[in-house]
Design a protein around this motif. Structure first.
Motif, PDB file in Angstrom:
ATOM      1  N   ARG B 165      46.558  48.114  36.424  1.00  0.00           N
ATOM      2  CA  ARG B 165      45.764  48.762  37.462  1.00  0.00           C
ATOM      3  C   ARG B 165      44.332  48.255  37.513  1.00  0.00           C
ATOM      4  NH1 ARG B 165      49.950  49.885  37.611  1.00  0.00           N
ATOM      5  NH2 ARG B 165      50.547  52.034  37.203  1.00  0.00           N
ATOM      6  N   ILE B 166      43.784  47.848  36.365  1.00  0.00           N
ATOM      7  CA  ILE B 166      42.381  47.410  36.408  1.00  0.00           C
ATOM      8  C   ILE B 166      42.268  45.908  36.609  1.00  0.00           C
ATOM      9  CG2 ILE B 166      41.505  49.328  35.016  1.00  0.00           C
ATOM     10  CD1 ILE B 166      41.431  47.405  32.633  1.00  0.00           C
ATOM     11  N   THR B 167      43.406  45.244  36.629  1.00  0.00           N
ATOM     12  CA  THR B 167      43.327  43.789  36.767  1.00  0.00           C
ATOM     13  C   THR B 167      42.928  43.381  38.195  1.00  0.00           C
ATOM     14  OG1 THR B 167      44.902  43.489  34.995  1.00  0.00           O
ATOM     15  CG2 THR B 167      44.619  41.655  36.505  1.00  0.00           C
ATOM     16  N   GLY B 168      43.440  44.113  39.165  1.00  0.00           N
ATOM     17  CA  GLY B 168      43.045  43.831  40.546  1.00  0.00           C
ATOM     18  C   GLY B 168      41.534  43.926  40.702  1.00  0.00           C
ATOM     19  N   PRO B 169      40.939  45.064  40.360  1.00  0.00           N
ATOM     20  CA  PRO B 169      39.486  45.173  40.434  1.00  0.00           C
ATOM     21  C   PRO B 169      38.766  44.068  39.673  1.00  0.00           C
ATOM     22  CG  PRO B 169      40.452  47.322  40.033  1.00  0.00           C
ATOM     23  CD  PRO B 169      41.578  46.339  40.028  1.00  0.00           C
ATOM     24  N   MET B 170      39.268  43.711  38.500  1.00  0.00           N
ATOM     25  CA  MET B 170      38.589  42.675  37.723  1.00  0.00           C
ATOM     26  C   MET B 170      38.617  41.344  38.465  1.00  0.00           C
ATOM     27  SD  MET B 170      39.794  43.686  33.902  1.00  0.00           S
ATOM     28  CE  MET B 170      39.409  42.157  33.130  1.00  0.00           C
ATOM     29  N   ILE B 171      39.768  41.066  39.062  1.00  0.00           N
ATOM     30  CA  ILE B 171      39.855  39.821  39.828  1.00  0.00           C
ATOM     31  C   ILE B 171      38.915  39.896  41.030  1.00  0.00           C
ATOM     32  CG2 ILE B 171      41.398  38.385  41.230  1.00  0.00           C
ATOM     33  CD1 ILE B 171      43.631  39.086  39.249  1.00  0.00           C
ATOM     34  N   SER B 172      38.825  41.077  41.613  1.00  0.00           N
ATOM     35  CA  SER B 172      37.879  41.247  42.716  1.00  0.00           C
ATOM     36  C   SER B 172      36.452  40.972  42.247  1.00  0.00           C
ATOM     37  CB  SER B 172      37.934  42.687  43.255  1.00  0.00           C
ATOM     38  OG  SER B 172      39.230  42.990  43.686  1.00  0.00           O
ATOM     39  N   TYR B 173      36.153  41.323  41.044  1.00  0.00           N
ATOM     40  CA  TYR B 173      34.832  41.062  40.472  1.00  0.00           C
ATOM     41  C   TYR B 173      34.637  39.587  40.172  1.00  0.00           C
ATOM     42  CZ  TYR B 173      32.783  45.709  39.732  1.00  0.00           C
ATOM     43  OH  TYR B 173      32.187  46.932  39.908  1.00  0.00           O
ATOM     44  N   GLY B 174      35.738  38.854  40.204  1.00  0.00           N
ATOM     45  CA  GLY B 174      35.626  37.420  39.970  1.00  0.00           C
ATOM     46  C   GLY B 174      36.156  36.967  38.623  1.00  0.00           C
ATOM     47  N   ALA B 175      36.827  37.842  37.952  1.00  0.00           N
ATOM     48  CA  ALA B 175      37.313  37.480  36.627  1.00  0.00           C
ATOM     49  C   ALA B 175      38.453  36.479  36.716  1.00  0.00           C
ATOM     50  CB  ALA B 175      37.794  38.730  35.904  1.00  0.00           C
ATOM     51  N   ASN B 176      38.487  35.588  35.742  1.00  0.00           N
ATOM     52  CA  ASN B 176      39.609  34.679  35.629  1.00  0.00           C
ATOM     53  C   ASN B 176      40.271  34.889  34.280  1.00  0.00           C
ATOM     54  OD1 ASN B 176      41.475  32.751  35.882  1.00  0.00           O
ATOM     55  ND2 ASN B 176      40.080  31.033  35.430  1.00  0.00           N
ATOM     56  N   LEU B 177      41.488  35.395  34.322  1.00  0.00           N
ATOM     57  CA  LEU B 177      42.139  35.771  33.074  1.00  0.00           C
ATOM     58  C   LEU B 177      42.986  34.656  32.496  1.00  0.00           C
ATOM     59  CD1 LEU B 177      43.216  39.322  34.265  1.00  0.00           C
ATOM     60  CD2 LEU B 177      41.293  38.746  32.776  1.00  0.00           C
ATOM     61  N   VAL B 178      43.326  33.694  33.342  1.00  0.00           N
ATOM     62  CA  VAL B 178      44.228  32.630  32.906  1.00  0.00           C
ATOM     63  C   VAL B 178      43.423  31.422  32.470  1.00  0.00           C
ATOM     64  CG1 VAL B 178      46.248  31.275  33.537  1.00  0.00           C
ATOM     65  CG2 VAL B 178      45.806  33.449  34.677  1.00  0.00           C
ATOM     66  N   GLY B 179      43.677  30.978  31.230  1.00  0.00           N
ATOM     67  CA  GLY B 179      42.967  29.811  30.733  1.00  0.00           C
ATOM     68  C   GLY B 179      43.564  28.532  31.301  1.00  0.00           C
ATOM     69  N   GLU B 180      42.931  27.381  30.952  1.00  0.00           N
ATOM     70  CA  GLU B 180      43.415  26.129  31.525  1.00  0.00           C
ATOM     71  C   GLU B 180      44.773  25.746  31.012  1.00  0.00           C
ATOM     72  OE1 GLU B 180      40.303  23.295  31.093  1.00  0.00           O
ATOM     73  OE2 GLU B 180      39.165  24.250  32.725  1.00  0.00           O
ATOM     74  N   ASP B 181      45.070  26.150  29.783  1.00  0.00           N
ATOM     75  CA  ASP B 181      46.376  25.823  29.212  1.00  0.00           C
ATOM     76  C   ASP B 181      47.453  26.805  29.661  1.00  0.00           C
ATOM     77  OD1 ASP B 181      45.276  27.981  28.003  1.00  0.00           O
ATOM     78  OD2 ASP B 181      45.649  27.309  25.937  1.00  0.00           O
ATOM     79  N   GLY B 182      47.101  27.684  30.577  1.00  0.00           N
ATOM     80  CA  GLY B 182      48.081  28.662  31.032  1.00  0.00           C
ATOM     81  C   GLY B 182      48.164  29.869  30.128  1.00  0.00           C
ATOM     82  N   LYS B 183      47.402  29.834  29.068  1.00  0.00           N
ATOM     83  CA  LYS B 183      47.392  30.974  28.167  1.00  0.00           C
ATOM     84  C   LYS B 183      46.210  31.866  28.519  1.00  0.00           C
ATOM     85  CE  LYS B 183      50.231  29.162  24.715  1.00  0.00           C
ATOM     86  NZ  LYS B 183      50.429  28.692  23.346  1.00  0.00           N
ATOM     87  N   PRO B 184      46.167  33.047  27.988  1.00  0.00           N
ATOM     88  CA  PRO B 184      45.068  33.947  28.332  1.00  0.00           C
ATOM     89  C   PRO B 184      43.725  33.337  27.932  1.00  0.00           C
ATOM     90  CG  PRO B 184      46.815  35.164  27.263  1.00  0.00           C
ATOM     91  CD  PRO B 184      47.163  33.710  27.141  1.00  0.00           C
ATOM     92  N   ALA B 185      42.755  33.452  28.837  1.00  0.00           N
ATOM     93  CA  ALA B 185      41.407  32.986  28.534  1.00  0.00           C
ATOM     94  C   ALA B 185      40.629  34.150  27.935  1.00  0.00           C
ATOM     95  CB  ALA B 185      40.727  32.515  29.819  1.00  0.00           C
ATOM     96  N   PRO B 186      39.609  33.837  27.132  1.00  0.00           N
ATOM     97  CA  PRO B 186      38.760  34.939  26.658  1.00  0.00           C
ATOM     98  C   PRO B 186      38.122  35.626  27.858  1.00  0.00           C
ATOM     99  CG  PRO B 186      38.279  32.890  25.488  1.00  0.00           C
ATOM    100  CD  PRO B 186      39.205  32.537  26.624  1.00  0.00           C
ATOM    101  N   LEU B 187      37.779  36.899  27.682  1.00  0.00           N
ATOM    102  CA  LEU B 187      37.193  37.647  28.791  1.00  0.00           C
ATOM    103  C   LEU B 187      35.946  36.941  29.280  1.00  0.00           C
ATOM    104  CD1 LEU B 187      37.460  41.325  27.499  1.00  0.00           C
ATOM    105  CD2 LEU B 187      38.956  40.125  29.112  1.00  0.00           C
ATOM    106  N   ASP B 188      35.841  36.779  30.581  1.00  0.00           N
ATOM    107  CA  ASP B 188      34.622  36.163  31.093  1.00  0.00           C
ATOM    108  C   ASP B 188      33.661  37.257  31.524  1.00  0.00           C
ATOM    109  OD1 ASP B 188      35.674  37.111  33.434  1.00  0.00           O
ATOM    110  OD2 ASP B 188      36.398  35.151  34.119  1.00  0.00           O
ATOM    111  N   ASP B 189      32.495  36.819  32.043  1.00  0.00           N
ATOM    112  CA  ASP B 189      31.442  37.790  32.323  1.00  0.00           C
ATOM    113  C   ASP B 189      31.871  38.799  33.376  1.00  0.00           C
ATOM    114  OD1 ASP B 189      29.893  36.702  30.461  1.00  0.00           O
ATOM    115  OD2 ASP B 189      28.743  35.420  31.831  1.00  0.00           O
ATOM    116  N   ALA B 190      32.610  38.299  34.383  1.00  0.00           N
ATOM    117  CA  ALA B 190      33.026  39.210  35.448  1.00  0.00           C
ATOM    118  C   ALA B 190      33.933  40.301  34.888  1.00  0.00           C
ATOM    119  CB  ALA B 190      33.752  38.427  36.536  1.00  0.00           C
ATOM    120  N   ALA B 191      34.856  39.876  34.032  1.00  0.00           N
ATOM    121  CA  ALA B 191      35.751  40.853  33.422  1.00  0.00           C
ATOM    122  C   ALA B 191      34.953  41.856  32.607  1.00  0.00           C
ATOM    123  CB  ALA B 191      36.769  40.139  32.547  1.00  0.00           C
TER     124      ALA B 191
END
Ligand SMILES: Nc1ncnc2c1ncn2[C@@H]1O[C@H](COP(=O)(O)OP(=O)(O)OP(=O)(O)O)[C@@H](O)[C@H]1O
Ligand SMILES: Nc1ncnc2c1ncn2[C@@H]1O[C@H](COP(=O)(O)OP(=O)(O)OP(=O)(O)O)[C@@H](O)[C@H]1O
Ligand SMILES: O=P(O)(O)OC[C@H](O)CO
Ligand SMILES: [Mg+2]
Ligand SMILES: [Mg+2]
Lengths: 332, 402, 350, 325, 325
Positions: B165-191
């Protein structure tokens, strides 16, 4: 004759016939193998089922704890040695979960320890008092027994739910508080109250179980001992401490050991009631294991198995200690 | 032959499905379909074990689509017209088949989209205007807070306790959850910004504490009842709540679907849903194909959606429009129609989540720690490192293979 | 003194008058009744609420539904309305727009509707039992089938549990043999493992012996419960050995001793275990859920649980069926609890 | 059938040796009575014979077969427990039937045996009660009944009549003796009652602290006790012992003393009137206590001086070591 | 302290009336013995006096105060149970100390009382054992010890010596009598032993089937039994009853028969040798059984004819209704 005995007769008549029928092969077996053979025979069915459905899975579980990945079947899982144990036991300071690599595990451990202590103490006491009271000749005996036993009939999920509805912010409990002119209480979102609620609800749900065990034990104490004590001019409290309690000891031991074990395994009702919250203050071991092993969509059954093995070790030590102490204190 | 379908229900869809299957069996007397209604828990916890040991039903309604993709039956050879399938359901096939594969595993029985609901009556009573389209999270929360103050509600808003439920809002904030290798990226500033904001709103009593604080771990807790009882003017959940809200709110107040408030990067909800898939281990794939064909028929999908108040995933049905949702409740009808419209605002990052293997690890990792911060067990700055390491550990453990 | 433990003591010890222990007893009993029974009663009452009634805050104790009146061919809800002049009247709501409701007196459906602020009215409610919570599942839910499965599992498992556990407990309490303590320890030790923890290994075992989707797959793994062995053993320890010796002198085989002497004398403990076993097996959920995935094999609890979806749970059905499912165990309890007192009058020894 | 032989039986409970090297030969059909002070090991010995306990060392033979390791159930003996050990959950009838049912005896036969035993024991009206509803003596009779219906190879009876009144005891004693005569089965009988021992026994075994002091027929024991202990133990009231100068001891039974001049001069302490006899407690001038059982209801006053004579044939002489001379 | 009065006591178990209208006055300090056939209600009566059971109707007074509704604990009596009722989890010492600790007696005093009782009962070496490790007689002595250390207002003793051997029984009897003399406490004593009853009792209460048949001093009972039942019950062996033509019955005790010509001609059935006496079982020509207790060891053969005489003073005459004439 009491109604119970005639009810008993209805049950025992076919049983006696059965006894005669079964005795033919079994006494032949006894003649053949002697008492040792009979001991084996008495133990066999239980131990066989037990071995297949409890011991074997346990051993598999142990193997599980040394493997990784998300696969379910042992043959599909890679060996990781003691990695899971290392992860669980990696702590700066065992008393401070925050310093541990897997802080959730240690939070669960310390919550469980506290829960077990309070729950077992409160419940044993409450069950004992209730059993003593129900052992008196009361009008409507059966009814009172049913009252105290009733919650045991409910499935844990239902128990958790009922109480969740009662204790939630605008639930029945706070309705009563307001009626009584008191401040509403955050039963489930205050750290302390939520813990109290978890203990209380669990006592509520299981007390009847232990009350019944104690009641059966009380009934087995020969009456003439009470009569002798009465002739000795013994005051009730002393009779309780010196006659009832020592003679009830074997049953009390059952109650303490079982309730302890079950308290360590606390899960369903607490899970439904508080979900482990607020924060993590009522998150117990089994919830941790459950989440790691099943609920998390990326499950880690190996880690869960390792945690369960650690938990079982602690329990075994606790139980042995208890059995040892009770044996030393002279109870049979 | 014999076909067993494992099915769970949130509402009346079990009855509807049974009804449809009865019709199917009338048309195909040689095929007997048994509907095994089970708890959702069975689908989540027991079905995987069965699948792992090569057992299980012939067809199942599942939500954990990607993770178990290897067990789905490729229907290509068993359906009458694979093209029909690809055209109408193709958009979601990637959600439910292994990466780099082109099988036809099944179809979505329903699409869901996260989004908000507002208690119009409360807003009106408070004399607060509802923010319009394009309003941000801050604006919505601000407006809801005014309602809260004026109407003395317990909170201003609530979001279900769920990482999804909070992932949509986070993406709206500009968060990028997927790292370059396709694995989870560390939380970025937007998140981090959204999480910090959410925790702060909780501390301020705007986000209703009870929902997030009343559990540990990844337990899902909906805030629906608080909304139903008018304890909060604003509720962020998803399209699947519509039927529930409708029955339980009844005439008590007016409510509207508001879609997803915006952040710096957009105003997206997160899509999702449940799929009906064939299981590889079935004894008679032909019959499975026939059942699936029947259920995927345009008229059947339409009827199913209309009766269950679910959003259809069938392109033909969506494009044709004119779904006549079978409800008396004008609020529900309006909300359903609104949600069909919101599908247009989904950001590509959000659309990618259902097909991402690690999405669930990320969701779980966040929920647990955020609620700890809300409960005051940890400072919000401290949870980020824990979230990252929790997720990393999970991913590492999951990636171990033989 | 005996009266303190066995019957009402009375101020003079003869059952007449009131001793403080009598008062304490009754306080405990009545307090206990409210605390233990209250929530359960509430459960039963709640099972008659509509989904909306269940979600309602603050909850009502009894199930209520809003009263309606027929205006034309439509049912319209009734409200108590406080008019501007302070008079309270009952009115039917035609429709509501935002915070304003259009209302008419129920007996004048065609009167000009009054515009009433929704804060000035309260719904007129009456007790209403939502019996459809019960009837509807009965219609679409294979209640009889599930019941039969539940009864089968419960009865079989309980019989086997009582038999095997009591046999093992007998061996462990009345014979001296090498390894006795080891066996006891093993049994107690395995008490520790919650089922949820060994679920997966157990599944592999049950699957290996071919009992998946078989009621015996539900029955067998539960019957060797260490709890039962432990409980019975502790109780059997209190049966005087001399009675067994007398039976041996009576030329009884060890099996006869077990069956004719020890089992009847352990009746109170057996009754306790039987009650527990019935309750456990009846309520078993997690394990049957794993083993049984075919509708025709569902037990009641599994069937019941199919009302738990992903995002919504149909509590009104679950509660109603929980209440129904409770009835058989209540009956079993009422029947068996007598045996706890029907136990032993004196030990038969001097 | 039923010859019982004990060979060097020893039984210890922990460190306490309760039976110390007892050897005994009981021929088939004999009625042997075990007597001895409380706690001397009578019950223990019975339990060893029954097979309920295992001797620490030594062997037990029945009809020449070593049964030391044979289980109680297979020795074919019946026992009446000192503590009764009735099955509390069974009616009196069921208690008695139990042993018979175990041998798969026909129902009618069982019923008739119970009928017969109940008649002999006067417990007919109690057959459907539970042990908890019986008086002490009634329980004891049920315990006896349970043994006799079995008609076993041998009977082991542990104080079977101790809770019965004199009259019933007399009747029961005669019945048991008749039973013994009729069945010809070996019986081992523990009792504290002198009359029972004297009248019923073929031979009496006198035990003291786990050791057999003497085994002989009642009259031989009475007339020729092997030592002071046996002399004192057999016969009630107890034999008087008067120490002679040379360390030897003269014993004479209270029954054998008569009032007559010129005998032993004693001073009366107390007189107990038993109805047909009077038991005089007195002491000699050397302060040795003397009991005299005199016929009739006498009422000597305390301090009165009496003179007691006896027949020299009734004297028993014992050495300083206690052995009969 | 300790006068006990029973007024019209009735006790039923269900439909069975076990005690039927018993009234009795026991003055302070008296030693009363209850005798009667097994199952006649002796134990029940003791339990009613103790307060452990409640009479169905009637009143119990202690020192003039109605205690019918007073609990057993508050009546201040001590009881020795026929079943012993020892606390199985306590050592012998703890069993005895238990009642004293209840009264908050100083430890030293408790220890010395136990010491004293253990000496008297010869159970010193057993003080640290549990009841399960004791022989029957030892248990019984512990049960007595538990009562006497209490020094209660009155003692209720239910067959306290039934499991003891003759010698110990004699000693214990003397000790109990001495205790009674020393403490001057009321004692109610149930026994089946004629000698105990005759020698210890101030008065004997003869019960039959819940009814008091006669209450009197031992000698009066022996010499003037109120009816045939009492005559038969008191005195062992049992009195001979010879029916006269007129329906009256003449009773004469076996001890009062002598061998002499010209007396009652009887035929010997059996002779039981008791050591100092011989009990002759014989029958008259009218086939009435006759017992004769003759001094010495006689060996009449079965079928031998004897002639028995007695002193007319020793005759007891009873009417057809059984009452003494
Ligand atoms: N609980 C009971 N229910 C029914 N009858 C009982 C109960 N207790 C005792 N009785 C009966 O009451 C009668 C008197 O019993 P009581 O124990 O007083 O006898 P007693 O004189 O002490 O006999 P004994 O010398 O054999 O000990 C007996 O016939 C007995 O069977
Ligand atoms: N389990 C035991 N542990 C220790 N000592 C025991 C045990 N059982 C019996 N004894 C002791 O063994 C001795 C013999 O006991 P036993 O019961 O054979 O005596 P008894 O001759 O039958 O006496 P009584 O006439 O009093 O019944 C007693 O001193 C007793 O205390
Ligand atoms: O505690 P256990 O392992 O004996 O099991 C008891 C029941 O199976 C619990 O449902
Ligand atoms: Mg003995
Ligand atoms: Mg008695």
């Amino acid at each position: 004759m009491r109604p119970a005995t005639s009810a008993g007769a209805v049950v025992t008549a076919p049983l006696r016939w059965l006894a005669r029928a079964t005795d033919v092969p079994l006494s032949a077996w006894q003649r053949l193998t002697g008492q040792r053979g009979m001991i084996a025979l008495f133990l066999l069915p239980n131990m066989a089922i037990f071995g297949i459905f409890v011991l074997v899975p346990l051993v598999i579980n142990l193997l599980y704890s040394t493997t990784g990945g998300t696969e379910f079947f042992l043959s599909d899982r890679p060996q990781v040695g003691a990695d899971h144990y290392a992860r669980l036991l990696d702590c700066g300071n065992y008393l401070d979960p925050n310093s541990c690599r897997d802080d959730m595990f240690w939070i669960a451990v310390s919550n469980t320890a506290r829960f077990v202590f309070f729950q077992v103490a409160v419940m044993t006491l409450a069950a004992l008092i209730t059993a003593l009271i129900l052992n008196r000749a009361l009008p409507g005996k059966g009814f009172w027994r049913a009252v105290f036993f009733f919650p045991v009939l409910l499935s844990p999920v239902v128990v958790g739910l009922i109480w969740k509805w009662i204790l939630q912010r605008q639930g029945l409990a706070n309705l009563f508080m307001v009626e009584l002119g008191l401040e509403p209480v955050n039963w489930l979102t205050d750290r302390l109250w939520a813990f109290v609620a978890a203990v209380g609800v669990s006592v509520w749900a299981h007390m009847g179980f232990y009350t019944l065990i104690l009641l059966a034990g009380l009934q087995a104490i020969p009456r003439d001992l009470y009569e002798a004590a009465e002739m000795d001019g013994t005051r009730p409290f002393r009779v309780f401490w010196r006659i009832t309690l020592p003679l009830l000891m074997p049953n009390l031991l059952v109650v303490i050991v079982l309730s302890l074990i079950r308290a360590v395994q606390i899960f369903d009702e607490a899970y439904v009631l508080t979900g482990g919250g607020p924060g993590t203050s009522t998150m117990f071991m089994t919830q941790y294991i459950y989440e790691v092993g099943f609920a998390n969509l990326l499950r880690n059954p190996g880690l869960a198995a390792a945690a369960s093995i650690l938990m079982a070790c602690v329990l075994i030590v606790l139980t042995l200690l208890q059995l040892y102490l009770s044996r030393r204190s002279g109870a049979k | 032959g014999e076909v067993r379908m494992m099915w769970y229900s949130d509402g009346i869809e079990g009855e509807v499905m049974q009804d449809l299957l009865n019709r199917f069996m009338e048309e195909n007397p040689d095929i007997n379909v048994t509907l095994d209604n089970v708890a959702y828990q069975v689908i989540m916890e027991q079905l995987p074990i069965q699948l792992a040991s090569g057992e299980g039903p012939d067809i199942a309604r599942v939500t954990n689509l990607k993770e178990q993709a290897e067990h789905w039956l490729d229907l290509t050879d068993y359906v009458e017209d694979p093209e029909y399938w690809r055209t109408n359901f193709g958009d979601q096939f990637d959600w439910m088949r292994p990466d780099d594969s082109d099988i036809i595993p099944g179809f979505m029985t329903q699409l869901t989209l996260t989004g908000g609901f507002a208690n119009a009556t409360l807003f009106e009573q408070a004399g607060v205007a509802m923010p319009g389209e394009g309003a941000t999270w801050e604006e919505w929360v601000e407006a809801a807070t005014q309602v809260q103050e004026s109407q003395q509600t317990a909170g201003a808003f609530s979001i279900d306790r769920s990482g999804h439920r909070i992932t949509g809002p986070m993406i709206s904030y500009g968060a990028n959850l997927v790292g370059e290798d396709g694995k989870p990226a560390p939380l970025d500033d937007a998140a981090k910004a959204f999480i910090t904001q959410l925790v702060q709103w909780t501390d301020e009593g705007k986000n209703l504490r009870d929902v997030w604080v009343s559990a540990a771990g990844t337990t899902y807790i909906p805030g629906a009842d608080e909304f139903i009882n008018a304890n909060i003017p604003l509720y962020y959940s998803g399209s699947w709540q519509i039927a529930n809200l409708s029955t339980k709110i009844g005439d008590a107040f007016d409510w509207v679907a508001i879609g997803s408030p915006c952040g710096d990067a957009g105003c997206t909800g997160l899509p999702g849903g449940a799929a009906l898939v064939g299981i590889k281990y079935t004894q008679n794939p032909e019959d499975v194909g026939k059942v699936m064909d029947f259920l995927a028929r345009e008229d059947i999908v339409k009827e199913f959606s209309e009766r269950t108040l679910f959003l259809p995933a069938h392109k033909g049905v969506v494009e044709a429009g004119g779904l006549n949702f079978q409800t008396e409740d004008p609020s529900a009808k309006a909300a359903l129609e609104a949600f069909v419209g919101f599908t247009g605002t989904i950001m590509p990052e959000a659309n990618a989540m259902p097909a991402w293997r690690y999405a669930n690890a990320v969701y779980g990792g966040m929920v647990n720690r955020i609620s700890q911060a809300m409960a005051g067990e940890m400072a919000v700055e401290d949870i980020f490192a824990r979230i990252d390491s929790d997720i990393a550990e999970q991913v590492a453990a999951a990636d171990q293979t033989k | 003194m005996i009266r303190f433990l066995t019957r009402r003591r009375g101020a003079t010890g003869d059952g007449h008058g009131w001793h403080w222990t009598d008062i304490a007893t009754w306080v405990w009993l009545i307090g206990g009744t409210i605390l233990m029974f209250g929530p359960a009663v509430w459960l039963v009452l709640s099972s008659f609420k509509t989904p909306a009634g269940l979600a309602e805050f603050p909850p009502t104790i009894l199930p209520y539904a809003q009263e309606t009146t027929m205006l034309g061919d439509q049912a319209k809800p009734l409200f108590e309305v406080t008019l501007e002049d302070g008079i309270t009247v009952t009115m039917a709501e035609l429709r509501r727009v935002g915070i304003v409701a259009q209302m008419v007196p129920p007996d004048q459906p065609d009167a000009e509707p009054l515009k009433i602020n929704i804060n000035d009215r309260t719904p007129v409610r009456q007790m209403d039992f939502a019996t459809e919570n019960y009837t509807q599942p009965f219609l679409q839910f294979d209640f009889v089938l599930f019941l039969r499965n539940s009864v089968y599992v419960t009865v079989m498992a309980t019989i086997i549990t009582l038999l095997t556990n009591s046999m093992a407990a007998f061996a462990l309490s009345k014979y001296e043999f090498r390894g006795r303590n080891a066996v006891m320890l093993l049994i107690v030790a395995t008490l520790m493992v919650p089922l949820s923890v060994i679920l997966v290994p157990l599944y592999s075992v049950v699957s290996a012996v071919g009992l998946i989707n078989n009621l015996w797959g539900v029955i067998l793994p539960t019957v060797a419960t260490p709890t039962g062995v432990f409980l019975l053993r502790q109780y059997m320890l209190t049966i005087p050995d001399e009675l067994l010796e007398a039976a041996r002198m009576d030329h009884a085989s060890e099996w006869q001793i077990y069956w004719r002497i020890v089992l009847p004398l352990a009746a109170p403990a057996l009754a306790v275990l039987a009650i527990f076993s019935v309750v456990w097996r009846w309520n078993d959920f997690l394990w049957p859920l794993v083993v049984l995935s075919r509708r025709e094999l569902y037990t009641l609890q599994i069937g019941l649980n199919s009302y738990a979806g992903e995002l919504n749970v149909q509590w009104h059905f679950i509660l109603a069926m929980t209440v129904v499912a409770m009835i058989p165990v209540v009956l079993v309890f009422v029947f068996l609890q007598r045996f706890i007192t029907a136990g032993i009058a004196g030990t038969g020894l001097k | 059938m039923g010859a019982i032989t004990l060979e060097n039986i020893v039984k210890s409970f922990g460190a306490v040796e309760v039976i110390r090297d007892v050897s005994l030969d009981i021929p088939e059909g004999e009625l042997v009575v075990f007597v001895g002070p409380s706690g001397c090991g009578k019950s223990t010995l019975l339990r060893l014979i029954s097979g309920l306990d295992q001797p620490t060392s030594g062997h037990i033979l029945i009809d020449g077969k070593d049964v030391t390791r044979v289980s109680a159930a297979d020795r074919g003996l019946a026992m009446v427990f000192q503590s009764y050990a009735l099955y509390p959950h069974m009616s009196v009838r069921q208690n008695m039937a139990f042993g018979l049912e175990n041998t798969r005896m026909p129902k009618a036969e069982i019923a008739s045996r119970i009928e017969e035993a109940a008649r002999m024991l006067e417990i007919g009206p109690l057959l459907d009660r539970r042990p908890g509803q019986l008086s002490g003596g009634q329980r004891q009779r049920v315990a006896i009944g349970r043994a006799i219906v079995r008609e076993p190879t041998a009977f082991l009876l542990d104080e079977p009549l101790s809770n019965l009144d004199a009259e019933l005891r007399g009747t029961m004693r005669a019945e048991l003796a008749a039973l013994h005569g009729r069945l010809g089965k070996t019986m081992i009988y523990v009792t504290h009652d002198q009359i029972e021992a004297m009248t019923m026994a073929d031979r009496i075994v006198v035990l003291r602290a786990g050791v057999v002091e003497q085994v002989d027929t009642p009259l031989n024991l009475f007339n020729k006790p092997a030592n002071r202990f046996v002399a004192g133990f057999i016969g009630a009231p107890r034999m008087n012992f008067i120490e002679a100068e040379d360390g030897r001891v003269m014993g004479v039974r209270p029954q054998h003393l008569r009032l007559a001049d010129g005998g032993l001069a004693v001073t009366v302490d107390m007189a107990e009137n038993l109805g047909a006899e009077t038991l005089i407690h007195a002491r000699t001038d050397k302060d040795q206590p003397i009991l005299a059982l005199l016929p009739g209801q006498l009422t000597p006053t305390r301090g009165e001086n009496l003179s007691l004579v006896h027949d020299p044939a009734d004297e028993h002489w014992f050495g300083a070591d206690g052995l009969r001379l």
